[in-house]
Design a protein around this motif. Structure first.
Motif, PDB file in Angstrom:
ATOM      1  N   LEU A 166       0.759  -1.158   0.055  1.00  0.00           N
ATOM      2  CA  LEU A 166       0.030  -0.019   0.117  1.00  0.00           C
ATOM      3  C   LEU A 166       0.947   1.203  -0.071  1.00  0.00           C
ATOM      4  O   LEU A 166       0.451   2.238  -0.591  1.00  0.00           O
ATOM      5  N   ASP A 167       2.104   1.159   0.729  1.00  0.00           N
ATOM      6  CA  ASP A 167       2.708   2.411   0.693  1.00  0.00           C
ATOM      7  C   ASP A 167       3.562   2.673  -0.645  1.00  0.00           C
ATOM      8  O   ASP A 167       4.427   3.721  -0.587  1.00  0.00           O
TER       9      ASP A 167
ATOM     10  N   ASP B 135      -3.832   0.803  -4.714  1.00  0.00           N
ATOM     11  CA  ASP B 135      -3.667   1.781  -3.499  1.00  0.00           C
ATOM     12  C   ASP B 135      -5.245   2.162  -3.092  1.00  0.00           C
ATOM     13  O   ASP B 135      -5.405   3.036  -2.467  1.00  0.00           O
TER      14      ASP B 135
ATOM     15  N   GLN C  88      -7.245   0.637  -0.809  1.00  0.00           N
ATOM     16  CA  GLN C  88      -7.473  -0.124   0.462  1.00  0.00           C
ATOM     17  C   GLN C  88      -8.313   0.985   1.445  1.00  0.00           C
ATOM     18  O   GLN C  88      -9.578   0.729   1.927  1.00  0.00           O
ATOM     19  N   HIS C  89      -8.005   2.187   1.483  1.00  0.00           N
ATOM     20  CA  HIS C  89      -8.555   3.006   2.261  1.00  0.00           C
ATOM     21  C   HIS C  89      -9.924   3.360   2.048  1.00  0.00           C
ATOM     22  O   HIS C  89     -10.992   3.554   2.715  1.00  0.00           O
TER      23      HIS C  89
ATOM     24  N   VAL D 294     -12.403   0.408   2.457  1.00  0.00           N
ATOM     25  CA  VAL D 294     -12.920   0.463   3.925  1.00  0.00           C
ATOM     26  C   VAL D 294     -13.930   1.630   4.244  1.00  0.00           C
ATOM     27  O   VAL D 294     -14.874   1.333   4.979  1.00  0.00           O
ATOM     28  N   SER D 295     -13.405   2.845   3.616  1.00  0.00           N
ATOM     29  CA  SER D 295     -14.335   3.992   4.292  1.00  0.00           C
ATOM     30  C   SER D 295     -15.729   3.726   3.372  1.00  0.00           C
ATOM     31  O   SER D 295     -16.965   4.223   4.023  1.00  0.00           O
TER      32      SER D 295
END
Length: 278
Positions: free
Chosen positions: A93-94, A134, A136-137, A140-141
């Motif tokens: 992810l980073d 990228d 994922q965030h 989930v949100s």
């Protein structure tokens, strides 16, 4: 310190909890208690979690420790052939360089629904994969915003796929949750002024507040199935404002006899030598 009858009844009857009394005032007893709780956690999680209370987590102000644990072991309904497990790149992810990870493979007519066998037929592993590396965030949100049960986002019908690849996992997580819990608003239970744990301990017996919450989780996913465990420990401590201080009049002192309604001092005196009647 005595627990309230209602709490004792609920803990033992509804949760089948075991309750023991210990003396937190003694250093050796505290350390022995900490080790005993850790041994209980290890036994309850089949040694996946060997320690839930770190060294120094109990003090002479500690008054209770509430612990719980869960252990899960499920074999896949269709196991992944070990011969097909091989390394593939996993994109982090980073944005760092991809890493090579062993991926398990189910070929052919597998389904995009990873279920456990008949012994654990009520359980399945749900994996949510965003389209972007990228994403994922954002995913989930979106799940949090939509709300409802997690199962509302799972396809109702099983979908056949050409190939299913899932990385082998062995992950562990440990944290102190007190600061985390204060964030969403659970503040009063940790404060000296507002904490009210009278449902556990009557205030007249001992006025307490929450001190710290420890949480640890471990999960291992392999070709055979999934093994997972989690354990939590909640420590309550005596409020500083409720501490009984020693008041030893072993040197000269003054005394006053006061009429409490008017505040008038009826008698006053100084004691310089109580062995003398003068």
């Amino acid at each position: 310190m005595e627990l309230t009858p209602d709490f004792l009844h609920t803990a033992t009857e509804s949760y089948k909890a075991e309750i023991r009394a210990v003396d937190f005032a003694e250093d050796e007893v505290r350390e022995e208690t900490r080790k005993e709780i850790n041994q209980w956690a290890a036994a309850a999680t089949n040694n996946l979690i060997s320690e839930i209370l770190p060294e120094g987590s109990l003090t002479d102000l500690s008054r209770f420790v509430l612990t719980n644990a869960i252990y899960f072991k499920g074999a896949w309904e269709t196991r992944f052939p070990k011969s097909l497990t091989e390394d593939h790149k996993f994109h982090r992810l980073d944005g760092a360089d991809p890493v090579d990870i062993p991926f398990m493979t189910l070929p052919g007519t597998s389904e995009l629904f990873v279920s456990y066998n008949a012994a654990m037929s009520r359980y399945s592993m749900c994996v949510f994969l965003p389209d972007e590396d990228d994403g994922q965030h954002a995913m989930v949100s979106t799940l949090a915003e939509v709300g409802g049960s997690l199962l509302d986002h799972v396809p109702r019908h099983r979908s056949g796929v050409r190939k299913l690849l899932l990385p082998k996992l062995k992950l562990s997580f440990f944290c102190r949750l007190a600061q985390v819990l204060r964030g969403p608003g659970l503040r009063e239970a940790f404060t000296e002024e507002a904490a009210d744990l009278s449902g556990i301990v009557d205030k007249s017996v001992c006025n307490v507040r929450l001190d710290e919450v420890f949480h640890k989780a471990v999960i291992e996913v392999n070709e055979e199935g999934t093994v997972a465990a989690a354990c939590a420990a909640v420590i309550g401590r005596k409020k500083k404002c409720a501490m009984r201080l020693e008041f030893i009049t072993d040197h000269p002192f003054a005394f006053y006899i006061v009429e409490e309604v008017s505040g008038a001092v009826v008698f006053a005196g100084h004691v310089l030598d109580p062995s003398s009647s003068q």
